[in-house]
Design a protein around this motif. Structure first.
Motif, PDB file in Angstrom:
ATOM      1  N   ASP A 197       0.857  -1.186   0.000  1.00  0.00           N
ATOM      2  CA  ASP A 197       0.000   0.000   0.000  1.00  0.00           C
ATOM      3  C   ASP A 197       0.893   1.236   0.000  1.00  0.00           C
ATOM      4  OD1 ASP A 197      -2.562   1.262   0.105  1.00  0.00           O
ATOM      5  OD2 ASP A 197      -2.129   1.797   2.180  1.00  0.00           O
ATOM      6  N   LYS A 198       0.590   2.170  -0.877  1.00  0.00           N
ATOM      7  CA  LYS A 198       1.364   3.410  -1.013  1.00  0.00           C
ATOM      8  C   LYS A 198       2.863   3.143  -1.068  1.00  0.00           C
ATOM      9  CE  LYS A 198      -2.252   5.962   1.293  1.00  0.00           C
ATOM     10  NZ  LYS A 198      -2.772   6.306   2.605  1.00  0.00           N
ATOM     11  N   GLY A 199       3.244   2.120  -1.811  1.00  0.00           N
ATOM     12  CA  GLY A 199       4.659   1.835  -2.040  1.00  0.00           C
ATOM     13  C   GLY A 199       5.364   1.080  -0.931  1.00  0.00           C
ATOM     14  N   LYS A 200       4.615   0.667   0.089  1.00  0.00           N
ATOM     15  CA  LYS A 200       5.261  -0.061   1.200  1.00  0.00           C
ATOM     16  C   LYS A 200       4.584  -1.409   1.394  1.00  0.00           C
ATOM     17  CE  LYS A 200       6.234   4.061   3.929  1.00  0.00           C
ATOM     18  NZ  LYS A 200       5.762   4.839   5.062  1.00  0.00           N
ATOM     19  N   ILE A 201       5.371  -2.412   1.792  1.00  0.00           N
ATOM     20  CA  ILE A 201       4.782  -3.703   2.151  1.00  0.00           C
ATOM     21  C   ILE A 201       4.198  -3.540   3.555  1.00  0.00           C
ATOM     22  CG2 ILE A 201       5.250  -6.144   2.662  1.00  0.00           C
ATOM     23  CD1 ILE A 201       5.494  -5.644  -0.306  1.00  0.00           C
ATOM     24  N   VAL A 202       2.884  -3.660   3.668  1.00  0.00           N
ATOM     25  CA  VAL A 202       2.244  -3.400   4.961  1.00  0.00           C
ATOM     26  C   VAL A 202       1.814  -4.690   5.657  1.00  0.00           C
ATOM     27  CG1 VAL A 202       1.453  -1.073   4.385  1.00  0.00           C
ATOM     28  CG2 VAL A 202       0.006  -3.024   3.816  1.00  0.00           C
ATOM     29  N   ASN A 203       1.858  -5.795   4.947  1.00  0.00           N
ATOM     30  CA  ASN A 203       1.430  -7.054   5.543  1.00  0.00           C
ATOM     31  C   ASN A 203       2.049  -8.188   4.739  1.00  0.00           C
ATOM     32  OD1 ASN A 203       0.056  -8.732   7.250  1.00  0.00           O
ATOM     33  ND2 ASN A 203      -1.934  -7.741   6.929  1.00  0.00           N
ATOM     34  N   ALA A 204       2.431  -9.255   5.391  1.00  0.00           N
ATOM     35  CA  ALA A 204       2.977 -10.409   4.678  1.00  0.00           C
ATOM     36  C   ALA A 204       2.807 -11.650   5.530  1.00  0.00           C
ATOM     37  CB  ALA A 204       4.461 -10.189   4.372  1.00  0.00           C
ATOM     38  N   GLY A 205       2.633 -12.767   4.893  1.00  0.00           N
ATOM     39  CA  GLY A 205       2.499 -14.021   5.627  1.00  0.00           C
ATOM     40  C   GLY A 205       1.994 -15.116   4.717  1.00  0.00           C
ATOM     41  N   THR A 206       1.938 -16.330   5.236  1.00  0.00           N
ATOM     42  CA  THR A 206       1.397 -17.412   4.401  1.00  0.00           C
ATOM     43  C   THR A 206      -0.095 -17.133   4.200  1.00  0.00           C
ATOM     44  OG1 THR A 206       0.806 -18.759   6.283  1.00  0.00           O
ATOM     45  CG2 THR A 206       3.021 -19.077   5.399  1.00  0.00           C
ATOM     46  N   THR A 207      -0.633 -17.654   3.120  1.00  0.00           N
ATOM     47  CA  THR A 207      -2.038 -17.370   2.815  1.00  0.00           C
ATOM     48  C   THR A 207      -2.936 -17.855   3.948  1.00  0.00           C
ATOM     49  OG1 THR A 207      -1.438 -17.667   0.518  1.00  0.00           O
ATOM     50  CG2 THR A 207      -3.777 -17.584   0.986  1.00  0.00           C
ATOM     51  N   ASN A 208      -2.630 -19.047   4.485  1.00  0.00           N
ATOM     52  CA  ASN A 208      -3.430 -19.583   5.587  1.00  0.00           C
ATOM     53  C   ASN A 208      -3.382 -18.662   6.800  1.00  0.00           C
ATOM     54  OD1 ASN A 208      -4.482 -21.829   4.458  1.00  0.00           O
ATOM     55  ND2 ASN A 208      -2.767 -23.166   5.019  1.00  0.00           N
ATOM     56  N   GLN A 209      -2.176 -18.205   7.097  1.00  0.00           N
ATOM     57  CA  GLN A 209      -1.965 -17.295   8.237  1.00  0.00           C
ATOM     58  C   GLN A 209      -2.823 -16.032   8.062  1.00  0.00           C
ATOM     59  OE1 GLN A 209       2.148 -16.278   8.232  1.00  0.00           O
ATOM     60  NE2 GLN A 209       2.360 -16.387  10.447  1.00  0.00           N
ATOM     61  N   MET A 210      -2.767 -15.494   6.863  1.00  0.00           N
ATOM     62  CA  MET A 210      -3.484 -14.240   6.572  1.00  0.00           C
ATOM     63  C   MET A 210      -4.993 -14.458   6.688  1.00  0.00           C
ATOM     64  SD  MET A 210      -1.356 -11.814   5.599  1.00  0.00           S
ATOM     65  CE  MET A 210      -0.942 -10.992   4.118  1.00  0.00           C
ATOM     66  N   ILE A 211      -5.451 -15.564   6.114  1.00  0.00           N
ATOM     67  CA  ILE A 211      -6.895 -15.820   6.156  1.00  0.00           C
ATOM     68  C   ILE A 211      -7.338 -16.043   7.608  1.00  0.00           C
ATOM     69  CG2 ILE A 211      -8.687 -17.512   5.509  1.00  0.00           C
ATOM     70  CD1 ILE A 211      -7.292 -17.755   2.796  1.00  0.00           C
ATOM     71  N   HIS A 212      -6.553 -16.828   8.304  1.00  0.00           N
ATOM     72  CA  HIS A 212      -6.892 -17.135   9.692  1.00  0.00           C
ATOM     73  C   HIS A 212      -6.919 -15.870  10.544  1.00  0.00           C
ATOM     74  CE1 HIS A 212      -6.703 -19.139  13.643  1.00  0.00           C
ATOM     75  NE2 HIS A 212      -7.386 -20.084  12.991  1.00  0.00           N
ATOM     76  N   ALA A 213      -5.982 -14.996  10.296  1.00  0.00           N
ATOM     77  CA  ALA A 213      -5.880 -13.793  11.123  1.00  0.00           C
ATOM     78  C   ALA A 213      -6.941 -12.740  10.767  1.00  0.00           C
ATOM     79  CB  ALA A 213      -4.489 -13.196  10.984  1.00  0.00           C
ATOM     80  N   HIS A 214      -7.411 -12.761   9.544  1.00  0.00           N
ATOM     81  CA  HIS A 214      -8.265 -11.652   9.112  1.00  0.00           C
ATOM     82  C   HIS A 214      -9.695 -12.010   8.760  1.00  0.00           C
ATOM     83  CE1 HIS A 214      -4.998  -8.793   9.038  1.00  0.00           C
ATOM     84  NE2 HIS A 214      -4.246  -9.749   8.525  1.00  0.00           N
ATOM     85  N   ILE A 215      -9.939 -13.282   8.466  1.00  0.00           N
ATOM     86  CA  ILE A 215     -11.280 -13.622   8.002  1.00  0.00           C
ATOM     87  C   ILE A 215     -12.288 -13.449   9.118  1.00  0.00           C
ATOM     88  CG2 ILE A 215     -12.752 -15.614   7.398  1.00  0.00           C
ATOM     89  CD1 ILE A 215     -11.435 -14.702   5.007  1.00  0.00           C
ATOM     90  N   GLN A 216     -13.319 -12.702   8.838  1.00  0.00           N
ATOM     91  CA  GLN A 216     -14.391 -12.547   9.816  1.00  0.00           C
ATOM     92  C   GLN A 216     -15.750 -12.803   9.194  1.00  0.00           C
ATOM     93  OE1 GLN A 216     -13.535  -8.682  11.343  1.00  0.00           O
ATOM     94  NE2 GLN A 216     -12.230  -9.504  12.966  1.00  0.00           N
ATOM     95  N   ARG A 217     -15.758 -12.870   7.842  1.00  0.00           N
ATOM     96  CA  ARG A 217     -17.058 -13.074   7.176  1.00  0.00           C
ATOM     97  C   ARG A 217     -16.975 -14.280   6.241  1.00  0.00           C
ATOM     98  NH1 ARG A 217     -20.725  -8.572   6.755  1.00  0.00           N
ATOM     99  NH2 ARG A 217     -21.294  -9.126   4.642  1.00  0.00           N
ATOM    100  N   TYR A 218     -18.065 -15.024   6.251  1.00  0.00           N
ATOM    101  CA  TYR A 218     -18.161 -16.172   5.338  1.00  0.00           C
ATOM    102  C   TYR A 218     -19.494 -16.111   4.610  1.00  0.00           C
ATOM    103  CZ  TYR A 218     -14.250 -18.190   7.917  1.00  0.00           C
ATOM    104  OH  TYR A 218     -13.029 -18.409   8.492  1.00  0.00           O
TER     105      TYR A 218
END
Lengths: 284, 276
Positions: A197-218
């Motif tokens: 975002d805006k030229g900076k890496i603001v988040n990184a991780g395995t896809t599972n990690q990211m989904i697990h950490a952020h998913i709130q809606r299904y």
């Protein structure tokens, strides 16, 4: 390993990339997620050595004559030439086989028909993307960089391209970096995700990690799902054929199990993760 | 390098634009021939009426040699303009279609890539001039036949038919050097500008300014000698009664040297600049 370290780039309009580091291992599929104008294409051009960074370095640990193949922004094709002639031109300039058998093999590899002899300007976007990938794969690069490969494709085209990407990574051990502003596509095929975002890496991780950490809606699809009791606990929003619930990733298995026990046959359960969530809530 | 040259030639041959350019040049020739066929004799009679009373001209003055000389005058503006549009497109089209990125993502050296474009631009220019000369020769001699050539350069110069043909051939060769220079300029402009329409405008502007500066006197003969606009009309010197070979050779050598310098600058700039 393809690695970009501390990459920065500025234009007269401002800073486009700021201290970005990224790495892709052979056989790994990495996704780069970001809004339009976030710096994805600039990063890709730097990794492909089309533009020079102001600071930082790119290292490709390989002995291949062509370490990286790619498509940046759109597949660059000669519109007045056929698919086979396009391949012949790009194969010819690097002195690799241009005989009919070799060219046909490249076309088959990406699922393009052999009987299309007309200029590629008549091709659909999906076919152009596939031809672009065939050209990118010439001379056996170890890494593939695909900038917005799903843009302009219909759902069948997207699914088929994802299949091709997975196949290239699994069967040929090619490290693939793809960008998109759509989470759904990247989550289907990437092992690892970077969010820019805006030229900076603001988040990184395995896809599972990211989904697990952020998913709130299904989004859950099942017959008569509106009558289910369990979903009432999770702020349900009813759709025509599905229901959207707000639920932590830890609890979704239990919800599905309860639905099964209540007698509902779930036909689909799709996590809904937005780019904004990934930008605003980095994985700690 | 040979692989890149082959690819560039293949692209040029397969591009409709190439045939549009040759067609445009052929159309200009046809227009000159048609105009000459219907009105040429009348105009020449008016111009040379008094001279015909004092001199004997072998054959008709409206002949293939005169038509060739008129077509040669296309080297002032219309032919270089067409050449510059097509040759700059060799690079600007790659930027437009994104194929420059695709090409440079292959195992190809940047300098070789651009150098191949310069070489193919030169080859295309020579083919255009050869096509222009041959097609005009065939049409003009078939329709109008041979004859003495009359040319007005400060004064009226008359050349016997065989001599006129030799001079025309040399003029085409010298003109080809000027056209090669223009094509090298157009590729260099494309390296700097990248966008097709802007490059065409810049090329046309370059052509107009070069023609305007042709008669500019820089004060010293030395400066005049090396000032490139004054080298562009060297082909005209074959139509003075006495051919002075040394300045013709020198002018073309200087022009070729400028072409090499331009190619070097263009290649260096391309190598240094970002793609995309």
């Amino acid at each position: 390993m393809l690695a970009g370290t501390n990459l920065s780039k500025s234009y007269s309009s401002g800073k486009v990339l700021e201290n970005v580091s990224i790495q892709i291992a052979p056989g790994q599929i990495c996704g780069l997620l970001g809004r339009n104008g976030a710096g994805k294409s600039t990063l890709f051009k730097i990794l492909c050595r089309l533009i020079k960074p102001d600071t930082g370095t790119v290292h490709v640990y390989t002995a291949c004559p062509k370490p990286i193949g790619g498509i940046i922004e759109k597949p660059g094709l000669y519109p007045y030439l056929s698919a086979a002639d396009n391949l012949k031109i790009f194969a010819g300039i690097q002195k690799i086989a241009t005989d009919a058998t070799s060219i046909n093999q490249h076309l088959i590899k990406v699922g393009l028909p052999l009987d299309r002899k007309d200029p590629v300007r008549n091709f659909s976007m999906g076919m152009k993307q596939r031809l672009g990938i065939a050209i990118a794969l010439l001379n056996n690069p170890e890494y593939l960089v695909l900038d917005e490969p799903f843009s302009g494709l219909d759902p069948i085209g997207v699914a088929s391209l994802i299949q091709l990407i997975l196949q290239l990574s699994a069967e040929e051990n090619i490290g693939i970096l793809l960008s998109s502003h759509l989470m759904a596509e990247l989550s289907k095929c990437c092992h690892f995700l970077y969010v820019i975002d805006k030229g900076k890496i603001v988040n990184a991780g395995t896809t599972n990690q990211m989904i697990h950490a952020h998913i709130q809606r299904y989004s859950i699809t099942a017959k008569n799902i509106a009558k289910a009791q369990i979903i009432r606990k999770y702020q349900p929003i009813m759709g025509i054929n599905d229901v959207k619930i707000t639920c932590p990733a830890d609890e979704i298995s239990a919800v599905l199990q309860t639905l099964f026990q209540e007698g509902f046959a779930v036909t689909a359960c799709t996590p809904e993760l937005t780019l904004e969530q990934l930008i605003e809530n980095p994985v700690s | 390098m040979s692989a890149l040259l082959f690819a560039e030639l293949l692209k040029l041959i397969k591009q409709p634009k190439t045939y549009w350019a040759l067609g445009a040049i052929f159309l200009i020739e046809l227009l000159i021939l048609v105009t000459a066929y219907y009105q040429g004799s009348t105009i020449l009679d008016i111009l040379l009426d008094s001279l015909k009373q004092s001199f004997y001209f072998e054959g008709s003055l409206l002949n293939g040699n005169l038509i060739l000389y008129i077509v040669l005058n296309g080297l002032w503006f219309n032919v270089p303009l067409i050449i510059m549009i097509v040759t700059s497109g060799i690079l600007t089209d790659e930027y437009k279609d994104g194929t420059i990125q695709t090409s440079l993502l292959q195992a190809v050296k940047k300098q070789h890539f651009i150098l191949a474009k310069y070489i193919v631009a030169v080859a295309f220019t020579l083919v255009v001039i050869a096509f222009m000369m041959l097609s005009t020769c065939v049409l003009a001699y078939t329709i109008f036949g041979k004859g003495d050539l009359v040319v007005y350069l400060n004064t009226l110069n008359f050349f016997k038919s065989a001599d006129a043909f030799k001079r025309i051939c040399w003029a085409f060769a010298s003109g080809a050097v000027a056209m090669v220079f223009y094509s090298l300029v157009s590729i260099t402009l494309a390296v700097w500008i990248k966008e097709a329409a802007k490059t065409w405008i810049a090329a046309a502007l370059f052509l107009v300014i070069t023609n305007l500066l042709l008669k500019l006197d820089l004060g010293t003969p030395m400066l005049n000698h090396f000032f490139f606009p004054k080298l562009m009309d060297t082909w005209q010197q074959f139509f003075y009664f006495e051919i002075d070979w040394f300045p013709i050779f020198l002018n073309n050598a200087i022009l070729l040297f400028y072409g090499v310098v331009l190619t070097f600058i263009g290649t260096w700039t391309f190598h240094k600049q970002d793609i995309g």
